[in-house]
Design a protein around this motif. Structure first.
Motif, PDB file in Angstrom:
ATOM      1  N   TYR A 173       0.795  -1.225   0.000  1.00 21.15           N
ATOM      2  CA  TYR A 173       0.000   0.000   0.000  1.00 21.15           C
ATOM      3  C   TYR A 173       0.834   1.284   0.000  1.00 21.15           C
ATOM      4  O   TYR A 173       0.527   2.210  -0.729  1.00 21.15           O
ATOM      5  CB  TYR A 173      -0.966  -0.006   1.188  1.00 21.15           C
ATOM      6  CG  TYR A 173      -2.172  -0.919   1.000  1.00 21.15           C
ATOM      7  CD1 TYR A 173      -2.141  -1.982   0.092  1.00 21.15           C
ATOM      8  CD2 TYR A 173      -3.324  -0.731   1.728  1.00 21.15           C
ATOM      9  CE1 TYR A 173      -3.228  -2.821  -0.073  1.00 21.15           C
ATOM     10  CE2 TYR A 173      -4.428  -1.565   1.566  1.00 21.15           C
ATOM     11  CZ  TYR A 173      -4.375  -2.608   0.664  1.00 21.15           C
ATOM     12  OH  TYR A 173      -5.454  -3.434   0.500  1.00 21.15           O
ATOM     13  N   PRO A 174       1.890   1.396   0.829  1.00 21.18           N
ATOM     14  CA  PRO A 174       2.665   2.645   0.819  1.00 21.18           C
ATOM     15  C   PRO A 174       3.585   2.731  -0.404  1.00 21.18           C
ATOM     16  O   PRO A 174       3.970   1.717  -0.978  1.00 21.18           O
ATOM     17  CB  PRO A 174       3.510   2.566   2.101  1.00 21.18           C
ATOM     18  CG  PRO A 174       3.134   1.302   2.787  1.00 21.18           C
ATOM     19  CD  PRO A 174       2.394   0.450   1.835  1.00 21.18           C
ATOM     20  N   ARG A 175       3.958   3.979  -0.761  1.00 24.16           N
ATOM     21  CA  ARG A 175       5.023   4.153  -1.742  1.00 24.16           C
ATOM     22  C   ARG A 175       6.341   3.740  -1.097  1.00 24.16           C
ATOM     23  O   ARG A 175       6.454   3.649   0.122  1.00 24.16           O
ATOM     24  CB  ARG A 175       5.118   5.617  -2.189  1.00 24.16           C
ATOM     25  CG  ARG A 175       3.875   6.153  -2.870  1.00 24.16           C
ATOM     26  CD  ARG A 175       4.175   7.473  -3.576  1.00 24.16           C
ATOM     27  NE  ARG A 175       4.872   8.406  -2.709  1.00 24.16           N
ATOM     28  CZ  ARG A 175       4.275   9.318  -1.933  1.00 24.16           C
ATOM     29  NH1 ARG A 175       2.956   9.395  -1.920  1.00 24.16           N
ATOM     30  NH2 ARG A 175       4.981  10.142  -1.183  1.00 24.16           N
TER      31      ARG A 175
ATOM     32  N   GLU B 253       7.616   5.810   1.662  1.00 18.27           N
ATOM     33  CA  GLU B 253       6.728   5.951   2.820  1.00 18.27           C
ATOM     34  C   GLU B 253       6.737   4.719   3.725  1.00 18.27           C
ATOM     35  O   GLU B 253       6.157   4.755   4.813  1.00 18.27           O
ATOM     36  CB  GLU B 253       5.284   6.172   2.355  1.00 18.27           C
ATOM     37  CG  GLU B 253       5.042   7.463   1.610  1.00 18.27           C
ATOM     38  CD  GLU B 253       3.608   7.569   1.116  1.00 18.27           C
ATOM     39  OE1 GLU B 253       3.091   8.689   1.050  1.00 18.27           O
ATOM     40  OE2 GLU B 253       3.017   6.513   0.790  1.00 18.27           O
TER      41      GLU B 253
ATOM     42  N   TYR C 101       5.068   4.224   7.536  1.00 24.26           N
ATOM     43  CA  TYR C 101       3.850   3.440   7.712  1.00 24.26           C
ATOM     44  C   TYR C 101       4.079   2.260   8.650  1.00 24.26           C
ATOM     45  O   TYR C 101       3.222   1.940   9.486  1.00 24.26           O
ATOM     46  CB  TYR C 101       3.354   2.938   6.353  1.00 24.26           C
ATOM     47  CG  TYR C 101       2.591   3.954   5.547  1.00 24.26           C
ATOM     48  CD1 TYR C 101       3.063   5.261   5.399  1.00 24.26           C
ATOM     49  CD2 TYR C 101       1.405   3.628   4.904  1.00 24.26           C
ATOM     50  CE1 TYR C 101       2.375   6.198   4.648  1.00 24.26           C
ATOM     51  CE2 TYR C 101       0.703   4.563   4.146  1.00 24.26           C
ATOM     52  CZ  TYR C 101       1.195   5.844   4.030  1.00 24.26           C
ATOM     53  OH  TYR C 101       0.512   6.766   3.287  1.00 24.26           O
TER      54      TYR C 101
ATOM     55  N   THR D 225      -6.283   4.154  -3.087  1.00 23.23           N
ATOM     56  CA  THR D 225      -5.508   5.157  -3.810  1.00 23.23           C
ATOM     57  C   THR D 225      -4.496   5.780  -2.864  1.00 23.23           C
ATOM     58  O   THR D 225      -4.852   6.193  -1.758  1.00 23.23           O
ATOM     59  CB  THR D 225      -6.424   6.257  -4.380  1.00 23.23           C
ATOM     60  OG1 THR D 225      -7.421   5.662  -5.223  1.00 23.23           O
ATOM     61  CG2 THR D 225      -5.618   7.265  -5.193  1.00 23.23           C
ATOM     62  N   ARG D 226      -3.254   5.826  -3.276  1.00 24.85           N
ATOM     63  CA  ARG D 226      -2.198   6.409  -2.446  1.00 24.85           C
ATOM     64  C   ARG D 226      -2.335   7.926  -2.396  1.00 24.85           C
ATOM     65  O   ARG D 226      -3.101   8.531  -3.153  1.00 24.85           O
ATOM     66  CB  ARG D 226      -0.833   6.022  -2.983  1.00 24.85           C
ATOM     67  CG  ARG D 226      -0.545   4.527  -2.988  1.00 24.85           C
ATOM     68  CD  ARG D 226       0.921   4.275  -3.303  1.00 24.85           C
ATOM     69  NE  ARG D 226       1.243   2.859  -3.300  1.00 24.85           N
ATOM     70  CZ  ARG D 226       1.433   2.134  -4.403  1.00 24.85           C
ATOM     71  NH1 ARG D 226       1.330   2.715  -5.598  1.00 24.85           N
ATOM     72  NH2 ARG D 226       1.744   0.860  -4.333  1.00 24.85           N
ATOM     73  N   ASP D 227      -1.562   8.553  -1.502  1.00 20.04           N
ATOM     74  CA  ASP D 227      -1.615  10.000  -1.328  1.00 20.04           C
ATOM     75  C   ASP D 227      -1.279  10.759  -2.607  1.00 20.04           C
ATOM     76  O   ASP D 227      -1.763  11.869  -2.822  1.00 20.04           O
ATOM     77  CB  ASP D 227      -0.652  10.441  -0.214  1.00 20.04           C
ATOM     78  CG  ASP D 227      -1.057   9.882   1.144  1.00 20.04           C
ATOM     79  OD1 ASP D 227      -2.243   9.536   1.298  1.00 20.04           O
ATOM     80  OD2 ASP D 227      -0.194   9.795   2.042  1.00 20.04           O
TER      81      ASP D 227
ATOM     82  N   VAL E 221      -2.734   1.008  -5.981  1.00 24.86           N
ATOM     83  CA  VAL E 221      -1.970  -0.137  -5.487  1.00 24.86           C
ATOM     84  C   VAL E 221      -1.953  -1.208  -6.564  1.00 24.86           C
ATOM     85  O   VAL E 221      -2.995  -1.556  -7.132  1.00 24.86           O
ATOM     86  CB  VAL E 221      -2.593  -0.698  -4.193  1.00 24.86           C
ATOM     87  CG1 VAL E 221      -1.902  -1.981  -3.769  1.00 24.86           C
ATOM     88  CG2 VAL E 221      -2.526   0.341  -3.085  1.00 24.86           C
TER      89      VAL E 221
END
Length: 222
Positions: free
Chosen positions: A117-119, A122, A126, A186-188, A193
């Protein structure tokens, strides 16, 4: 971040409460035999489903696997109420075995979320947030038995403590249903994903076997 925090609270209410209960030795019982046997059953199944868990999550999806896995924590805590009243540890040992299955699948789902899920930039943030939330659950879980059992004259934990754990763990399992499917996350930065999803049992079996051809994986076996 919302999805990671949600997973953190699922683990706050399920694995962390198990850690608190187990940390008292024997699941809060004076005679630790049943608790020790339940832990043996738990880790025998956990070592198998820790490997198979990823395939099960791929096939069944994150939400339902976390929900079902969370309920195995509640069943384990509830089994001690039965033990308090009957002195028969068979149900608790069986519940420990089922918990090993559930825990293996839950942690596979958690790991998939944390790495997908995180980039890339990130992930450390997280993961830190998740472990803060998760470990706070152990603190709360440690306070509960002290507060509820403070005036109790019994040597083992009272039913009220186990009921509190069951309620919290059922709540944690239900929170798993609040997770969004990966396709809708949807990521920031607006990106989606991307997951490699296999829907064929045979394909999943092949992928698991391929893990044991990886030298880095084999290095973990000793």
């Amino acid at each position: 971040m919302t999805q990671v925090v949600l997973v953190g609270f699922v683990c706050f209410l399920c694995p962390a409460m198990f850690n608190a209960l187990n940390g008292m030795g024997g699941g809060g019982q004076v005679d630790r035999t049943t608790g020790n046997n339940a832990n043996t059953a738990l880790y025998c199944t956990f070592v198998v489903f820790g490997i198979l868990g990823g395939a099960i999550v791929n096939l069944c999806g994150v939400r339902w696997t976390i929900f079902g896995s969370g309920l195995t924590y509640a069943l384990y805590s509830a089994s001690y109420i039965y033990l308090n009243h009957t002195g028969n540890g068979a149900f608790t040992i069986a519940a420990g075995g089922l918990l090993g299955i559930g825990a293996g699948i839950l942690w596979a789902a958690q790991g998939m979320i944390m790495v997908s899920y995180p980039r890339e930039d990130e992930k450390a943030h997280y993961i830190a947030v998740f472990w803060i939330v998760f470990n706070l659950g152990g603190v709360v879980g440690g306070i509960l038995p002290f507060a509820i059992n403070y005036h109790s004259s019994t040597d083992s934990l009272s039913d009220g403590v186990y009921v509190a754990f069951v309620i919290l763990e059922c709540l944690g399992a239900a929170m798993g249903l609040a997770l969004a499917p990966p396709a809708k996350v949807t990521r920031d930065d607006g990106s989606s994903v991307v997951l490699v999803k296999y829907t064929n049992v045979g394909k999943e079996a092949v992928e698991i076997l391929r893990l044991f051809m990886n030298p880095m994986m084999l290095a973990l076996l000793p």
